[in-house]
Design an enzyme around this catalytic site. Structure first.
Site, PDB file in Angstrom:
ATOM      1  N   LYS A 118      12.094  11.899 -53.373  1.00  0.00           N
ATOM      2  CA  LYS A 118      13.546  11.844 -53.203  1.00  0.00           C
ATOM      3  C   LYS A 118      14.031  10.469 -52.749  1.00  0.00           C
ATOM      4  CE  LYS A 118      14.318  16.730 -52.039  1.00  0.00           C
ATOM      5  NZ  LYS A 118      14.910  17.631 -51.033  1.00  0.00           N
TER       6      LYS A 118
ATOM      7  N   ASN B  59      18.070  13.922 -55.311  1.00  0.00           N
ATOM      8  CA  ASN B  59      17.271  15.030 -55.851  1.00  0.00           C
ATOM      9  C   ASN B  59      17.721  15.512 -57.222  1.00  0.00           C
ATOM     10  OD1 ASN B  59      19.562  16.523 -55.187  1.00  0.00           O
ATOM     11  ND2 ASN B  59      18.504  17.940 -53.818  1.00  0.00           N
TER      12      ASN B  59
ATOM     13  N   GLY C  62      19.447  16.805 -36.271  1.00  0.00           N
ATOM     14  CA  GLY C  62      18.418  16.398 -37.225  1.00  0.00           C
ATOM     15  C   GLY C  62      19.010  15.453 -38.246  1.00  0.00           C
TER      16      GLY C  62
ATOM     17  N   GLY D 238      17.101  13.604 -40.530  1.00  0.00           N
ATOM     18  CA  GLY D 238      16.172  13.308 -41.612  1.00  0.00           C
ATOM     19  C   GLY D 238      16.839  13.507 -42.956  1.00  0.00           C
ATOM     20  N   GLY D 239      16.013  13.752 -43.990  1.00  0.00           N
ATOM     21  CA  GLY D 239      16.557  13.863 -45.340  1.00  0.00           C
ATOM     22  C   GLY D 239      17.599  14.945 -45.493  1.00  0.00           C
TER      23      GLY D 239
ATOM     24  N   GLY E 291      18.957  29.785 -44.225  1.00  0.00           N
ATOM     25  CA  GLY E 291      18.461  28.597 -44.909  1.00  0.00           C
ATOM     26  C   GLY E 291      18.432  28.714 -46.416  1.00  0.00           C
TER      27      GLY E 291
END
Length: 276
Positions: free
Chosen positions: A71, A92, A132, A134-135, A244
């Site tokens: 990614k 993505n 968070g 991150g990605g 999720g």
């Protein structure tokens, strides 16, 4: 059926054993009579830059789904990068433009946002906390900014990731109020766990749930179990929640639109998927 007219969507990543997309897209294509197919293609990191270009030398390549570990690399391999992908620092989805250039976008955050909106919650003008950076957290923050949040709180336990994400957001959305460094959810309309906490038994909660207002919408990115301890605690406080896997299914209609294919709803995709 695959024929000589079938459009190819490559699912690029390594390894491929855990790929779920073919079991979601292909049953939908089959039912709707859409002449397209998603094919997993296991490509190692060292081969990926050259291989991505080769995929789009194929005349019937309609696009590519990009997953780990490619990614981040993809952002430097496409010719046109959406603001969302630029902020997330990851891409993505790739498609060929009519002039042959490759366009890249990021839909993890779009999936999260679409889920929130379809549950009847307002995003524009609200305040959101994303724990968070991150990605996936970066992608969610970028899509929340695109959807019009007025203020974003960012936190990451590793280094200055939240500060760097905040700087990227401010470049594209100068009116957005960005704060970093706190996990206190009090006063936020939307709170998101974008960390891996909840993947393992005994993980601590990502933030102090007793500080969440009952009116807050609480979302999760962990997919290992539908109701994580974090979501269970938020639900006990009276909060509306989003699991999720909603993010996964909600982003697929956005992918279909990106590739110029007939789209549908997340519920329809859940009903037709063959995930076993």
């Amino acid at each position: 059926m695959i024929s000589g007219t079938t459009k190819l969507i490559a699912h690029l990543g390594y390894p491929t054993e855990s790929f779920k997309a073919p079991m979601i897209y292909n049953p939908y294509f089959e039912r709707e009579g859409i002449d397209a197919v998603v094919i997993p293609m296991g490509c190692r990191a060292e081969d990926y830059p050259a291989f991505l270009k080769l995929v789009f030398r194929l005349a019937n390549a309609a696009g590519a789904l990009v997953t780990m570990p490619h990614k981040v690399t993809t952002t430097g391999l496409v010719d046109i990068l959406s603001p969302t992908a630029a902020i997330a620092g990851a891409c993505n989805a790739v498609r060929p433009e009519p002039d042959g250039r490759l366009a890249g976008d990021m839909f993890d955050g779009e999936g999260f946002v679409r889920g929130v909106l379809r549950k009847g919650r307002e995003i524009a003008g609200g305040r959101a906390l994303v724990v968070g950076s991150g990605g996936v957290g970066s992608a969610i923050a970028a899509s929340l900014a695109k959807a019009g949040v007025a203020a974003l709180g960012l936190f990451d336990s590793h280094g200055d990731a939240a500060e760097r994400l905040g700087q990227r957001l401010s470049q594209h959305y100068p009116e957005l109020r960005v704060t970093t460094g706190s996990t206190d959810p009090a006063g936020f309309d939307i709170v998101v766990n974008a960390t891996p906490l909840g993947m393992k038994a005994g993980d601590p909660l990502p933030l102090d749930v007793t500080r969440i207002d009952a009116s807050t919408f609480v979302g999760e990115v962990v997919m290992k179990q539908e109701i994580t301890p974090f979501l269970a605690a938020a639900r006990d406080r009276g909060c509306a929640i989003q699991v999720g896997t909603d993010m996964l299914f909600e982003q697929i209609p956005a992918y279909l639109e990106f590739f110029g294919l007939p789209s549908t709803t997340a519920e329809d995709l859940r009903s037709v998927a063959r995930l076993g």
